[in-house]
Design an enzyme around this catalytic site. Sequence first.
Site, PDB file in Angstrom:
ATOM      1  N   HIS A   1       4.348   6.351   9.312  1.00 46.46           N
ATOM      2  CA  HIS A   1       3.435   5.685   8.382  1.00 46.46           C
ATOM      3  C   HIS A   1       3.467   4.178   8.553  1.00 46.46           C
ATOM      4  O   HIS A   1       4.508   3.596   8.861  1.00 46.46           O
ATOM      5  CB  HIS A   1       3.766   6.061   6.936  1.00 46.46           C
ATOM      6  CG  HIS A   1       5.154   5.700   6.487  1.00 46.46           C
ATOM      7  ND1 HIS A   1       5.452   4.488   5.898  1.00 46.46           N
ATOM      8  CD2 HIS A   1       6.329   6.372   6.531  1.00 46.46           C
ATOM      9  CE1 HIS A   1       6.745   4.446   5.585  1.00 46.46           C
ATOM     10  NE2 HIS A   1       7.301   5.575   5.967  1.00 46.46           N
TER      11      HIS A   1
ATOM     12  N   ASP B   1       2.211   2.185   6.008  1.00 47.45           N
ATOM     13  CA  ASP B   1       2.318   1.547   4.692  1.00 47.45           C
ATOM     14  C   ASP B   1       3.775   1.264   4.346  1.00 47.45           C
ATOM     15  O   ASP B   1       4.690   1.926   4.857  1.00 47.45           O
ATOM     16  CB  ASP B   1       1.661   2.398   3.593  1.00 47.45           C
ATOM     17  CG  ASP B   1       2.247   3.806   3.476  1.00 47.45           C
ATOM     18  OD1 ASP B   1       2.647   4.371   4.512  1.00 47.45           O
ATOM     19  OD2 ASP B   1       2.304   4.336   2.349  1.00 47.45           O
TER      20      ASP B   1
ATOM     21  N   ASP C   1      11.717   0.841   7.441  1.00 45.11           N
ATOM     22  CA  ASP C   1      10.896   1.938   6.881  1.00 45.11           C
ATOM     23  C   ASP C   1       9.443   1.549   6.870  1.00 45.11           C
ATOM     24  O   ASP C   1       8.958   1.031   5.890  1.00 45.11           O
ATOM     25  CB  ASP C   1      11.404   2.266   5.473  1.00 45.11           C
ATOM     26  CG  ASP C   1      10.733   3.500   4.887  1.00 45.11           C
ATOM     27  OD1 ASP C   1      10.011   4.190   5.614  1.00 45.11           O
ATOM     28  OD2 ASP C   1      10.938   3.756   3.687  1.00 45.11           O
TER      29      ASP C   1
ATOM     30  N   GLU D   1       2.146   7.232   2.887  1.00 41.36           N
ATOM     31  CA  GLU D   1       3.378   7.997   2.780  1.00 41.36           C
ATOM     32  C   GLU D   1       4.167   7.560   1.549  1.00 41.36           C
ATOM     33  O   GLU D   1       4.795   8.361   0.868  1.00 41.36           O
ATOM     34  CB  GLU D   1       4.240   7.825   4.034  1.00 41.36           C
ATOM     35  CG  GLU D   1       5.311   8.907   4.206  1.00 41.36           C
ATOM     36  CD  GLU D   1       6.615   8.606   3.477  1.00 41.36           C
ATOM     37  OE1 GLU D   1       7.420   9.536   3.296  1.00 41.36           O
ATOM     38  OE2 GLU D   1       6.850   7.454   3.093  1.00 41.36           O
ATOM     39  N   GLU D   2       4.144   6.257   1.278  1.00 44.43           N
ATOM     40  CA  GLU D   2       4.932   5.705   0.173  1.00 44.43           C
ATOM     41  C   GLU D   2       4.209   5.857  -1.162  1.00 44.43           C
ATOM     42  O   GLU D   2       4.809   5.636  -2.215  1.00 44.43           O
ATOM     43  CB  GLU D   2       5.228   4.218   0.422  1.00 44.43           C
ATOM     44  CG  GLU D   2       5.963   3.909   1.736  1.00 44.43           C
ATOM     45  CD  GLU D   2       7.421   4.325   1.691  1.00 44.43           C
ATOM     46  OE1 GLU D   2       7.846   4.996   0.732  1.00 44.43           O
ATOM     47  OE2 GLU D   2       8.145   3.971   2.636  1.00 44.43           O
TER      48      GLU D   2
ATOM     49  N   GLU E   1      11.174   8.461  10.652  1.00 41.44           N
ATOM     50  CA  GLU E   1      11.740   7.818   9.456  1.00 41.44           C
ATOM     51  C   GLU E   1      13.176   7.366   9.733  1.00 41.44           C
ATOM     52  O   GLU E   1      13.873   7.954  10.562  1.00 41.44           O
ATOM     53  CB  GLU E   1      11.773   8.811   8.280  1.00 41.44           C
ATOM     54  CG  GLU E   1      10.419   9.201   7.730  1.00 41.44           C
ATOM     55  CD  GLU E   1       9.799   8.135   6.839  1.00 41.44           C
ATOM     56  OE1 GLU E   1      10.406   7.059   6.666  1.00 41.44           O
ATOM     57  OE2 GLU E   1       8.694   8.391   6.338  1.00 41.44           O
TER      58      GLU E   1
ATOM     59  N   HIS F   1      13.501  -0.036   1.235  1.00 45.56           N
ATOM     60  CA  HIS F   1      12.944  -0.246  -0.114  1.00 45.56           C
ATOM     61  C   HIS F   1      13.668  -1.362  -0.874  1.00 45.56           C
ATOM     62  O   HIS F   1      13.421  -1.568  -2.059  1.00 45.56           O
ATOM     63  CB  HIS F   1      12.947   1.051  -0.951  1.00 45.56           C
ATOM     64  CG  HIS F   1      12.043   2.125  -0.411  1.00 45.56           C
ATOM     65  ND1 HIS F   1      11.472   3.091  -1.198  1.00 45.56           N
ATOM     66  CD2 HIS F   1      11.611   2.379   0.843  1.00 45.56           C
ATOM     67  CE1 HIS F   1      10.727   3.894  -0.454  1.00 45.56           C
ATOM     68  NE2 HIS F   1      10.803   3.493   0.792  1.00 45.56           N
TER      69      HIS F   1
END
Length: 386
Positions: A72, A74, A105, A139-140, A168, A354
């Site tokens: 991903h 995003d 990520d 995805e997030e 990932e 994150h």
Amino acid sequence: MESLENQNETLLLAIELINKASITPDDSGCQEIIKARLESCGFDCETHQMADVTNLWARIGTANPLVCFAGHTDVVPPGELENWNTDPFTAEIREGRLFGRGAADMKGGLAAMITAAEQFVAEVPTFSGSIAFLITSDEEGLAKYGTRAVVDVLQRRNENIDYCVVGEPSSTRRPGDTVRVGRRGSLTGTLRVFGSQGHVAYGHLASNPIRAFAPVLAELNRLEWDSGNEHFPPTSFEIVHLNSTSGADNVIPGVLDLKFNFRYSTEWTHTSLQQRLERLLRQYELKYELDWHLSGEPFLTHPGLLTETVVAAIRSVANLEPELSTGGGTSDGRFIAPMGADVVEVGLVNATIHKENENIEIHHLDTVCQIYKRILNGLLVDCRDG
Ligand SMILES: [Zn+2]
């Protein structure tokens, strides 16, 4: 910024992607960069724009098996800017580390899978089978118009993924130390328990939903849902929201609202868990309303060619013996596994994902790229020769 001269292709591409502020579900032009790279080494690319989500399906070759890299573009929002030592959307190299939102990520992982495919296709143009990329910008976030939607398109035209490598950040300390071979299921419940409101001094004329729910709560916390199995840790139950108030100190509230989440093993399906929980609510004679949201059933990739190839690639590139795990949160692998694909997740170190000041060790990018390249060799060359 330290000098970028003599830096490898993977690092340069990771920097280019981090510099696009693609906060979920905004792709912010990342996939145009990826598409241009893949087209110039022979991939056919399709963009599937669905609502505000951008998805890319890219494929080279028509034969089976089809090996797909999934990922991903995003990222999660940066959080408090004053807690960052760098601009989250301007990649910066400091003391051998690459800083920026998405470094781990998973823009670093995306860069590694793209340069791995570029190098592989250039070095082994006669490989057997096909390679694909399934990249989403959702995805997030809600994950409604992302991988799930592209999988629907693929299934409608009978295009099946045989092996899927999700890029990932699966690793704990060094790339390849942990490979995810499945994921627990995730099921959320939204519960409203009804009582009846009344004056706090006249409790006998009201029915307090907090009092009614308290013993259920105690039992829920005591329950052992299962003890896990060979491949999965025990099923967990967590309350994530609890509220009941009339707004005044002298009023017994009329309702109690609760939200909870199960992360569950293959000992359960979402329906068997739902039935078990509702049986408990009925046992205590609660009056309630309950809504369920299933994020994904658990899945498991059994030991076989894909897991063996990944383990061998990690041994030869990183000199590590990976742990095969089903821990951690969910990923888009949950949408791809039901196609019948074998799915693994292997990638960078997840220590700062994150968080503020997200970063990776720069030399890990090349390790991951080499692991991905070895996996392609293992599935599309060695198998054919052997
Ligand atoms: Zn991710």
